[in-house]
Design a protein around this motif. Structure first.
Motif, PDB file in Angstrom:
ATOM      1  N   ASP A   1       0.826  -1.213   0.000  1.00 33.27           N
ATOM      2  CA  ASP A   1       0.000   0.000   0.000  1.00 33.27           C
ATOM      3  C   ASP A   1       0.860   1.263   0.000  1.00 33.27           C
ATOM      4  N   ALA A   2       1.951   1.233   0.771  1.00 29.35           N
ATOM      5  CA  ALA A   2       2.826   2.411   0.831  1.00 29.35           C
ATOM      6  C   ALA A   2       3.515   2.634  -0.507  1.00 29.35           C
ATOM      7  N   TRP A   3       3.934   1.567  -1.180  1.00 30.65           N
ATOM      8  CA  TRP A   3       4.532   1.717  -2.501  1.00 30.65           C
ATOM      9  C   TRP A   3       3.518   2.290  -3.489  1.00 30.65           C
ATOM     10  N   ASN A   4       2.272   1.847  -3.370  1.00 26.18           N
ATOM     11  CA  ASN A   4       1.223   2.383  -4.240  1.00 26.18           C
ATOM     12  C   ASN A   4       1.045   3.879  -4.023  1.00 26.18           C
ATOM     13  N   ASN A   5       0.932   4.276  -2.767  1.00 27.10           N
ATOM     14  CA  ASN A   5       0.759   5.702  -2.468  1.00 27.10           C
ATOM     15  C   ASN A   5       1.981   6.521  -2.886  1.00 27.10           C
ATOM     16  N   LEU A   6       3.171   5.931  -2.730  1.00 23.28           N
ATOM     17  CA  LEU A   6       4.383   6.629  -3.144  1.00 23.28           C
ATOM     18  C   LEU A   6       4.393   6.829  -4.666  1.00 23.28           C
ATOM     19  N   GLY A   7       3.962   5.801  -5.397  1.00 19.41           N
ATOM     20  CA  GLY A   7       3.869   5.937  -6.847  1.00 19.41           C
ATOM     21  C   GLY A   7       2.916   7.042  -7.248  1.00 19.41           C
TER      22      GLY A   7
END
Length: 278
Positions: A165-171
């Motif tokens: 989820d954090a990688w998604n939000n970072l993207g």
């Protein structure tokens, strides 16, 4: 853009371990325990009914109020979730999980200032709460504070580098800065870590489309519609890529699905109308 922010049930399980099976173990009736199992297994309505009945005579257990709020969040009944989550945070203001679930509800209601306050409280209570850090990143993007969002998301990933989820939000945050190649790397990481992360597939497909990488975009958005079939934006973006690729009938089908899921998706309706009139 819809974000992908989920508060996994481990929150509630951990709270139960700390409070339910510890201090309150001898006082807890079977009904709440059954309800917790139902909610853990995704039977939110059944668990919710039991817990609401329980609170008719037991109003002072913050874990129960948090569980009600959590179940309502998962049912998409975010406005209803606020009162029980306020009860939970009032009864136990030092529980980071409760504040995180409240931030989740306020985000979904579009009340981002309120979400920020709740998530700030969650992080002050427990800076190691990766879910609060990631959800705060989403909130900060919505508030236009993208640099601050990236900082919060990097903290979340320092806590758990395998947090999809954090990688998604970072993207998403990188895409807001037009750092599209960095966004692709982050979103590919999100989908690799969790192939069922439909929001990440949607975001990845959208960015690949902007970069002109049509085949990859189409594959990503197809995955978005498979893993998150109830998400209208995934179908809408899939329709865009199909249209750009000349697959007009398939594009029309995707737009129809987007409108079916969300009749207020005006852009999908307009695109569908154009195709139907060709």
């Amino acid at each position: 853009m819809k974000r992908f922010v989920s508060i996994v049930f481990i929150f509630i399980f951990l709270c139960l371990f700390e409070f339910g099976f510890g201090v309150f173990a001898t006082e807890m009736l079977p009904e709440p325990s059954i309800a917790q199992d139902l909610i853990q297994n995704g039977s939110y309505e059944e668990g919710l009914t039991i817990l609401k009945n329980y609170t008719l005579n037991n109003t002072t257990d913050p874990v129960i109020w948090n569980s009600i709020g959590y179940a309502l969040n998962n049912l998409g009944r975010f406005e209803e979730a606020i009162d029980p989550l306020e009860n939970a945070t009032r009864l136990d203001p030092n529980n980071s999980i409760f504040w995180t679930n409240m931030g989740w509800a306020y985000n979904e209601l579009g009340r981002f200032d309120k979400a920020y306050d709740a998530l700030d409280r969650a992080i002050k209570t427990d800076p190691g709460n990766k879910y609060a850090q990631s959800t705060l990143g989403y909130t900060l993007i919505r508030l236009g504070r993208v640099d601050d969002a990236i900082s919060a998301l990097q903290i979340a990933l320092n806590l758990d580098n395998n947090f999809s989820d954090a990688w998604n939000n970072l993207g998403w945050a990188y895409s807001e800065q037009h750092r599209y190649n960095d966004a692709v790397v982050a979103l590919q990481k999100a989908t690799m870590l969790n192939p069922d992360n439909g929001y990440a597939w949607n975001n990845l497909g959208r960015i690949l489309y902007l970069l002109g990488r049509m085949n990859e975009a189409q594959n990503a958005l197809k995955n978005a519609t498979i893993t998150k079939p109830e998400f209208d934006q995934g179908w809408y973006n899939y329709g865009n890529v199909l249209y750009a690729s000349g697959a007009y009938n398939e594009s029309m089908t995707a737009y129809k699905k987007a409108v079916e899921l969300n009749p207020e998706n005006e852009i999908a309706k307009e695109n569908l109308k154009i195709l139907e009139n060709q």
